[in-house]
Write a protein that holds these residues in place. Structure first.
Motif, PDB file in Angstrom:
ATOM      1  N   THR A   8       0.850  -1.195   0.000  1.00 24.87           N
ATOM      2  CA  THR A   8       0.000   0.000   0.000  1.00 24.87           C
ATOM      3  C   THR A   8       0.882   1.240   0.000  1.00 24.87           C
ATOM      4  O   THR A   8       1.867   1.324   0.725  1.00 24.87           O
ATOM      5  CB  THR A   8      -0.912   0.006   1.233  1.00 24.87           C
ATOM      6  OG1 THR A   8      -1.771  -1.136   1.175  1.00 24.87           O
ATOM      7  CG2 THR A   8      -1.763   1.259   1.276  1.00 24.87           C
ATOM      8  N   ARG A   9       0.516   2.222  -0.825  1.00 22.73           N
ATOM      9  CA  ARG A   9       1.242   3.479  -0.916  1.00 22.73           C
ATOM     10  C   ARG A   9       0.255   4.639  -0.827  1.00 22.73           C
ATOM     11  O   ARG A   9      -0.941   4.469  -1.003  1.00 22.73           O
ATOM     12  CB  ARG A   9       2.035   3.560  -2.234  1.00 22.73           C
ATOM     13  CG  ARG A   9       3.132   2.521  -2.362  1.00 22.73           C
ATOM     14  CD  ARG A   9       4.280   2.782  -1.384  1.00 22.73           C
ATOM     15  NE  ARG A   9       5.375   1.847  -1.560  1.00 22.73           N
ATOM     16  CZ  ARG A   9       5.503   0.723  -0.866  1.00 22.73           C
ATOM     17  NH1 ARG A   9       4.591   0.410   0.047  1.00 22.73           N
ATOM     18  NH2 ARG A   9       6.516  -0.090  -1.082  1.00 22.73           N
ATOM     19  N   VAL A  11      -0.756   8.706  -1.997  1.00 22.23           N
ATOM     20  CA  VAL A  11      -0.590   9.902  -2.817  1.00 22.23           C
ATOM     21  C   VAL A  11      -0.878  11.099  -1.923  1.00 22.23           C
ATOM     22  O   VAL A  11      -1.977  11.216  -1.360  1.00 22.23           O
ATOM     23  CB  VAL A  11      -1.542   9.923  -4.025  1.00 22.23           C
ATOM     24  CG1 VAL A  11      -1.436  11.266  -4.752  1.00 22.23           C
ATOM     25  CG2 VAL A  11      -1.216   8.790  -4.986  1.00 22.23           C
ATOM     26  N   LEU A  30     -10.963   6.622  -4.042  1.00 23.13           N
ATOM     27  CA  LEU A  30      -9.980   5.994  -3.170  1.00 23.13           C
ATOM     28  C   LEU A  30     -10.239   6.368  -1.718  1.00 23.13           C
ATOM     29  O   LEU A  30     -10.862   7.399  -1.436  1.00 23.13           O
ATOM     30  CB  LEU A  30      -8.570   6.444  -3.556  1.00 23.13           C
ATOM     31  CG  LEU A  30      -8.074   6.033  -4.943  1.00 23.13           C
ATOM     32  CD1 LEU A  30      -6.802   6.797  -5.292  1.00 23.13           C
ATOM     33  CD2 LEU A  30      -7.831   4.532  -5.002  1.00 23.13           C
ATOM     34  N   CYS A  77      -0.445   2.092   5.673  1.00 19.99           N
ATOM     35  CA  CYS A  77       0.295   1.326   4.682  1.00 19.99           C
ATOM     36  C   CYS A  77       0.646  -0.072   5.184  1.00 19.99           C
ATOM     37  O   CYS A  77       0.646  -1.041   4.412  1.00 19.99           O
ATOM     38  CB  CYS A  77       1.562   2.073   4.275  1.00 19.99           C
ATOM     39  SG  CYS A  77       1.265   3.550   3.261  1.00 19.99           S
ATOM     40  N   LEU A 107      -3.636   1.726  -2.713  1.00 22.47           N
ATOM     41  CA  LEU A 107      -3.411   3.161  -2.836  1.00 22.47           C
ATOM     42  C   LEU A 107      -4.484   3.921  -2.071  1.00 22.47           C
ATOM     43  O   LEU A 107      -5.653   3.553  -2.087  1.00 22.47           O
ATOM     44  CB  LEU A 107      -3.460   3.582  -4.308  1.00 22.47           C
ATOM     45  CG  LEU A 107      -2.942   4.995  -4.629  1.00 22.47           C
ATOM     46  CD1 LEU A 107      -1.419   5.040  -4.532  1.00 22.47           C
ATOM     47  CD2 LEU A 107      -3.389   5.414  -6.032  1.00 22.47           C
ATOM     48  N   ALA A 129       3.609   7.077  -3.290  1.00 15.72           N
ATOM     49  CA  ALA A 129       3.339   6.779  -4.693  1.00 15.72           C
ATOM     50  C   ALA A 129       3.483   8.021  -5.553  1.00 15.72           C
ATOM     51  O   ALA A 129       4.034   7.978  -6.655  1.00 15.72           O
ATOM     52  CB  ALA A 129       1.939   6.194  -4.854  1.00 15.72           C
ATOM     53  N   ALA A 198      -1.264   6.076 -10.855  1.00 20.02           N
ATOM     54  CA  ALA A 198      -0.739   5.474  -9.628  1.00 20.02           C
ATOM     55  C   ALA A 198      -1.593   4.281  -9.198  1.00 20.02           C
ATOM     56  O   ALA A 198      -1.073   3.243  -8.778  1.00 20.02           O
ATOM     57  CB  ALA A 198      -0.684   6.520  -8.518  1.00 20.02           C
ATOM     58  N   ALA A 199      -2.925   4.414  -9.316  1.00 17.44           N
ATOM     59  CA  ALA A 199      -3.820   3.321  -8.924  1.00 17.44           C
ATOM     60  C   ALA A 199      -3.625   2.095  -9.821  1.00 17.44           C
ATOM     61  O   ALA A 199      -3.794   0.958  -9.379  1.00 17.44           O
ATOM     62  CB  ALA A 199      -5.267   3.790  -8.990  1.00 17.44           C
ATOM     63  N   CYS A 203       2.867   4.481 -11.763  1.00 18.10           N
ATOM     64  CA  CYS A 203       3.199   5.720 -11.051  1.00 18.10           C
ATOM     65  C   CYS A 203       4.208   6.539 -11.841  1.00 18.10           C
ATOM     66  O   CYS A 203       5.208   6.018 -12.321  1.00 18.10           O
ATOM     67  CB  CYS A 203       3.766   5.393  -9.674  1.00 18.10           C
ATOM     68  SG  CYS A 203       4.185   6.846  -8.714  1.00 18.10           S
TER      69      CYS A 203
END
Length: 213
Positions: A8-9, A11, A30, A77, A107, A129, A198-199, A203
């Motif tokens: 998991t990252r 934004v 998200l 994360c 994300l 991300a 990114a999703a 990225c």
């Protein structure tokens, strides 16, 4: 061998107050962490003042608990959940706590006016991300911010007008500062495109170099 889980990252979504961060984050679908919930409380003696004024400077990063915000991002994360404060801007106080679950999504978005100030830390921890800074016309941002703040009764009308005028004059400097901290400056459409990339695991982490305007 079974495939490794996708890490998991986050934004980080920065931008001046009133630039549309919350609305854009909601449009992504998200999970969203509200970084404004990590403001310090109104009786905290470390709160800064606007120079030459008795107003608390809520636009200074010193009015915000960056360490707690980064800890919450890290826990999301790692585990997909974290306990976060519920902050009431009108009373400048944390009025509750709630648990944010993100269901192990790869994300999520963390949005707030101080998001750019934790770009380096999230990058160092391997959590980042992308980092974006929403930008637009200062007059549009001024109107959007004032309508929102009046509707929500965030502060007194004189305070909101003083703050709004000050922020409108400083908006380009605010965007330049957040860009220098590593957030990519863009409008809403480009931001949505980068979030979608990114999703999808594509990225485009190409934040401007330090010192770029």
């Amino acid at each position: 061998m079974s495939p490794q889980p996708i890490p998991t990252r986050v934004v980080l979504l920065a931008g001046p107050s009133g630039s549309g961060k919350s609305s854009l984050a909601a449009r992504t679908g998200l999970p969203v962490l509200r970084l404004d919930d990590f403001y310090k409380e109104g009786d905290d003696p470390s709160l800064p003042l606007v120079p030459g004024s008795t107003d608390i400077d809520w636009d200074s990063v010193r009015s915000w608990d960056a360490e707690a915000a980064v800890a919450a991002i890290g826990e999301l994360c790692r585990t997909g959940r974290t306990d976060v404060p519920v902050y009431d801007i009108a009373t400048s106080a944390r009025v509750d706590r709630e648990t944010l679950h993100i269901d192990r999504t790869p994300l999520f978005v963390a949005e707030g006016i101080f998001a750019a100030d934790i770009v380096d830390r999230c990058q160092e921890l391997g959590l980042l991300a992308d980092a974006l800074c929403l930008r637009g016309r200062p007059t549009t941002t001024f109107r959007r911010r004032l309508v929102r703040d009046l509707r929500e009764g965030r502060k007194s009308v004189p305070f909101l007008l003083r703050r709004g005028w000050r922020l409108m004059r400083a908006e380009r400097r605010i965007v330049a500062r957040q860009t220098a901290l590593g957030a990519y400056p863009c409008g809403a459409d480009e931001a949505l495109g980068r979030l979608a990339a990114a999703a999808a695991g594509r990225c485009r982490r190409t934040a401007p170099a330090r010192g770029a305007a």
